[in-house]
Design a protein around this motif. Structure first.
Motif, mmCIF file in Angstrom:
data_model
loop_
_atom_site.group_PDB
_atom_site.id
_atom_site.type_symbol
_atom_site.label_atom_id
_atom_site.label_comp_id
_atom_site.label_asym_id
_atom_site.label_seq_id
_atom_site.Cartn_x
_atom_site.Cartn_y
_atom_site.Cartn_z
ATOM 1 N N ARG A 37 -61.585 -14.658 -56.360
ATOM 2 C CA ARG A 37 -61.158 -14.169 -55.066
ATOM 3 C C ARG A 37 -59.973 -14.674 -54.204
ATOM 4 N NH1 ARG A 37 -66.699 -12.230 -54.723
ATOM 5 N NH2 ARG A 37 -67.588 -14.341 -53.555
ATOM 6 N N LYS A 38 -60.061 -16.108 -53.908
ATOM 7 C CA LYS A 38 -59.070 -16.844 -53.559
ATOM 8 C C LYS A 38 -57.863 -16.712 -54.047
ATOM 9 C CE LYS A 38 -58.049 -21.381 -51.421
ATOM 10 N NZ LYS A 38 -58.604 -22.839 -51.334
ATOM 11 N N LEU A 39 -57.838 -16.964 -55.311
ATOM 12 C CA LEU A 39 -56.760 -16.766 -56.331
ATOM 13 C C LEU A 39 -55.911 -15.647 -55.980
ATOM 14 C CD1 LEU A 39 -54.741 -17.778 -58.395
ATOM 15 C CD2 LEU A 39 -56.552 -17.129 -60.109
ATOM 16 N N LEU A 40 -56.815 -14.376 -56.063
ATOM 17 C CA LEU A 40 -56.298 -13.030 -56.081
ATOM 18 C C LEU A 40 -55.730 -12.771 -54.803
ATOM 19 C CD1 LEU A 40 -58.659 -10.899 -57.839
ATOM 20 C CD2 LEU A 40 -56.524 -11.401 -58.598
ATOM 21 N N ARG A 41 -56.358 -13.423 -53.605
ATOM 22 C CA ARG A 41 -55.452 -13.239 -52.235
ATOM 23 C C ARG A 41 -54.048 -14.057 -52.147
ATOM 24 N NH1 ARG A 41 -61.164 -13.969 -50.596
ATOM 25 N NH2 ARG A 41 -60.500 -16.199 -50.186
ATOM 26 N N ALA A 42 -54.409 -15.151 -52.906
ATOM 27 C CA ALA A 42 -52.779 -15.910 -52.931
ATOM 28 C C ALA A 42 -51.786 -15.247 -53.528
ATOM 29 C CB ALA A 42 -53.226 -17.393 -53.585
ATOM 30 N N LEU A 43 -52.329 -14.725 -54.609
ATOM 31 C CA LEU A 43 -50.994 -13.909 -55.556
ATOM 32 C C LEU A 43 -50.681 -12.680 -54.761
ATOM 33 C CD1 LEU A 43 -52.705 -14.078 -59.144
ATOM 34 C CD2 LEU A 43 -50.972 -15.464 -58.225
ATOM 35 N N GLU A 44 -51.546 -11.953 -54.147
ATOM 36 C CA GLU A 44 -51.213 -10.649 -53.482
ATOM 37 C C GLU A 44 -50.101 -11.169 -52.212
ATOM 38 O OE1 GLU A 44 -51.671 -7.846 -54.027
ATOM 39 O OE2 GLU A 44 -53.305 -7.563 -55.548
ATOM 40 N N ALA A 45 -50.456 -12.579 -51.940
ATOM 41 C CA ALA A 45 -49.496 -12.802 -50.814
ATOM 42 C C ALA A 45 -48.299 -13.473 -51.077
ATOM 43 C CB ALA A 45 -50.219 -13.890 -49.741
ATOM 44 N N GLY A 46 -47.963 -13.289 -52.288
ATOM 45 C CA GLY A 46 -46.890 -13.947 -52.991
ATOM 46 C C GLY A 46 -46.477 -15.404 -53.169
ATOM 47 N N SER A 47 -47.859 -16.034 -52.903
ATOM 48 C CA SER A 47 -47.959 -17.563 -52.971
ATOM 49 C C SER A 47 -47.885 -18.125 -54.114
ATOM 50 C CB SER A 47 -49.097 -18.207 -52.269
ATOM 51 O OG SER A 47 -48.947 -17.583 -50.909
ATOM 52 N N TRP A 48 -47.328 -19.414 -54.380
ATOM 53 C CA TRP A 48 -47.524 -20.082 -55.629
ATOM 54 C C TRP A 48 -48.831 -20.925 -55.608
ATOM 55 C CZ3 TRP A 48 -42.282 -22.394 -57.730
ATOM 56 C CH2 TRP A 48 -41.468 -21.219 -57.848
ATOM 57 N N VAL A 49 -49.559 -21.122 -56.661
ATOM 58 C CA VAL A 49 -50.757 -21.545 -56.656
ATOM 59 C C VAL A 49 -51.082 -22.778 -57.535
ATOM 60 C CG1 VAL A 49 -53.410 -21.022 -56.997
ATOM 61 C CG2 VAL A 49 -51.761 -19.418 -55.961
ATOM 62 N N ALA A 50 -51.560 -23.920 -57.071
ATOM 63 C CA ALA A 50 -52.041 -24.831 -57.918
ATOM 64 C C ALA A 50 -53.333 -24.988 -58.128
ATOM 65 C CB ALA A 50 -51.546 -26.192 -57.414
ATOM 66 N N ILE A 51 -54.029 -24.848 -59.311
ATOM 67 C CA ILE A 51 -55.323 -25.062 -59.398
ATOM 68 C C ILE A 51 -55.741 -26.360 -59.997
ATOM 69 C CG2 ILE A 51 -57.520 -24.196 -61.085
ATOM 70 C CD1 ILE A 51 -55.634 -21.276 -61.074
ATOM 71 N N LEU A 52 -56.422 -27.038 -59.388
ATOM 72 C CA LEU A 52 -56.718 -28.612 -59.590
ATOM 73 C C LEU A 52 -58.059 -28.986 -60.006
ATOM 74 C CD1 LEU A 52 -54.836 -29.932 -56.397
ATOM 75 C CD2 LEU A 52 -53.837 -29.253 -58.807
ATOM 76 N N GLY A 53 -58.149 -30.078 -60.911
ATOM 77 C CA GLY A 53 -59.597 -30.286 -61.166
ATOM 78 C C GLY A 53 -59.455 -31.047 -62.578
ATOM 79 N N PRO A 54 -60.499 -31.653 -62.951
ATOM 80 C CA PRO A 54 -60.627 -32.394 -64.307
ATOM 81 C C PRO A 54 -60.596 -31.389 -65.517
ATOM 82 C CG PRO A 54 -62.938 -32.129 -63.264
ATOM 83 C CD PRO A 54 -62.116 -31.557 -62.378
ATOM 84 N N ARG A 55 -60.291 -31.977 -66.426
ATOM 85 C CA ARG A 55 -60.235 -31.142 -67.832
ATOM 86 C C ARG A 55 -61.627 -30.630 -68.170
ATOM 87 N NH1 ARG A 55 -58.133 -33.922 -73.082
ATOM 88 N NH2 ARG A 55 -58.390 -31.739 -73.798
ATOM 89 N N MET A 56 -61.627 -29.468 -68.774
ATOM 90 C CA MET A 56 -62.946 -28.723 -69.209
ATOM 91 C C MET A 56 -63.675 -28.151 -67.851
ATOM 92 S SD MET A 56 -62.435 -29.303 -72.142
ATOM 93 C CE MET A 56 -63.754 -28.415 -73.052
ATOM 94 N N SER A 171 -35.577 -24.173 -55.584
ATOM 95 C CA SER A 171 -34.482 -23.286 -55.768
ATOM 96 C C SER A 171 -34.835 -21.767 -56.406
ATOM 97 C CB SER A 171 -33.222 -23.764 -56.404
ATOM 98 O OG SER A 171 -33.708 -23.905 -57.902
ATOM 99 N N VAL A 172 -35.923 -21.690 -57.169
ATOM 100 C CA VAL A 172 -36.366 -20.747 -57.703
ATOM 101 C C VAL A 172 -37.138 -19.841 -56.710
ATOM 102 C CG1 VAL A 172 -37.608 -19.634 -59.653
ATOM 103 C CG2 VAL A 172 -36.116 -21.332 -59.982
ATOM 104 N N PHE A 173 -37.978 -20.767 -56.026
ATOM 105 C CA PHE A 173 -38.628 -20.203 -55.002
ATOM 106 C C PHE A 173 -38.245 -19.538 -54.183
ATOM 107 C CE2 PHE A 173 -41.124 -20.293 -51.120
ATOM 108 C CZ PHE A 173 -42.589 -19.925 -51.512
#
Length: 367
Positions: A37-56, A171-173
């Motif tokens: 839900r948080k990711l979808l809200r960020a995308l709808e707002a046109g934000s770039w997103v960083a999903i962080l965490g360990p492998r797996m 610049s692309v942003f």
């Protein structure tokens, strides 16, 4: 006789709960409802997103699932670029270009020396001409990439040319509002610099929205295994579930692999042993990557953490307090694999797989 549904394959494939490939839709994710839900809200707002965490932990699955929902609703395309084992900005540029539409590559043909098509999962690979300006090429390519979500997977691997990469992204942003970028990785390398206000090229003051994925709670991990076993009609004992979580921890990827092995082998101990062996080897690689370029004393700290160590214990290795602080920040805030007991002041590996891997790390003899 082999049942007809096995021969057909399609109906059986749909019933599989455990799957080693990334999930691609929200209904395939488990225990990540608020994160999607948080990711979808960020995308709808046109934000770039960083999903962080360990492998797996499921970063790629979350990115793909959210991106696919947004793309379907808004008529966007989704492009996934795997940047594991990609150390330089130039290599990253070549990998990104290889995943872009052919029509776009045609406009950049003057800079490309070779385009290879492989029969493996890699698909297309691109080699730039020796003197081709990677920064200009990537900037031009991304500026033309309309209505697209670009997933840069495991982006923290890039450690050469970070300045140029951040310049391009900044610049692309500004210039292409129809391009959305999702980064996945640990809180290190280029990802960390994107969030550092002190870093002069940190996305020009516009860091991405961060979503930090921690390992599951034990109750969620138990529910995941039990749900999968029931769906696949795998007989199990409660102690087997508890032992799997005790030995593997609660990172979704390892529990999922155990589920795959259990479905195939039908034997708990065989499935658990093969999963532990695989997991520890991968964790060793992750720790070696983390230690790359650091003082040999950082390796001694990692070994101490396998048994639990206080700040003074770790400082006694001879590591500087500044270097120790940076290392612990990566282990605790970036990878979620180390925690501090506030009552005793002892730091320890909370993840059993990384604890086993740390104990196996070879020490470098002191001169």
């Amino acid at each position: 006789m082999i049942p007809p549904e096995v021969l057909r394959g399609v109906s059986m494939r749909k019933s599989i709960f455990f799957d080693q490939r990334p999930r691609t839709t929200p209904d395939q994710l488990f225990g990540r409802e608020e994160d999607i839900r948080k990711l979808l809200r960020a995308l709808e707002a046109g934000s770039w997103v960083a999903i962080l965490g360990p492998r797996m932990v499921g970063k790629t699955s979350l990115a793909l699932a959210g991106a696919n929902v947004f793309a379907k609703k808004n008529k966007y395309k989704v492009v996934l670029v795997d940047l594991r084992d990609t150390e330089t900005f130039r290599q990253a540029t070549e990998k990104i270009l290889a995943r872009l539409p052919k029509s776009l590559l045609t406009s950049l043909s003057q800079y490309i020396s070779r385009i290879s098509i492989s029969t493996t999962k890699v698909g297309v690979s691109i080699k730039l001409k020796k003197n081709s300006p990677a920064r200009k090429i990537l900037s031009d390519a991304l500026a033309k990439l309309n209505n697209t979500i670009l997933i840069l997977d495991e982006v923290q691997s890039i450690n050469q040319g970070v300045h140029h990469f951040l310049k391009v992204l900044g610049s692309v942003f500004n210039e292409n509002p129809s391009l959305i970028v999702i980064f996945t990785g640990s809180y290190s390398g280029i990802v960390k610099k994107m969030f550092e206000s002190t870093y002069r090229e940190a996305m020009f003051g516009r860091p991405p929205i961060d979503i930090r994925l921690a390992p599951w709670k034990e109750t969620t991990a138990e529910d995941f295994l039990k749900t999968g076993f029931k769906k696949l009609k795998i007989e199990y004992q409660e102690w087997e579930i508890r032992e799997a979580i005790k030995q593997l921890g609660t990172l979704p990827g390892w529990l999922n692999l155990y589920g795959v092995k259990r479905y195939i082998e039908k034997d708990h101990r065989v499935a658990l042993k093969t999963t532990i062996d695989k997991a520890v080897k991968e964790a060793e690689k992750e720790l070696e990557s983390l230690l790359k370029g650091r003082s040999p004393k950082a390796r001694e700290v990692i070994k101490l953490l396998a048994l639990g160590a206080s700040w003074s214990d770790m400082v006694s290795t001879g590591i500087s307090e500044d270097a120790l602080s940076r290392l612990l920040t990566t282990l605790t805030e970036g990878l979620f694999i180390v925690e501090k007991d506030e009552d005793t002041g002892v730091y320890y590996f909370v993840d059993p797989v990384y604890r086993k891997a740390a104990m196996k790390l070879p020490l470098i003899p002191r001169r």
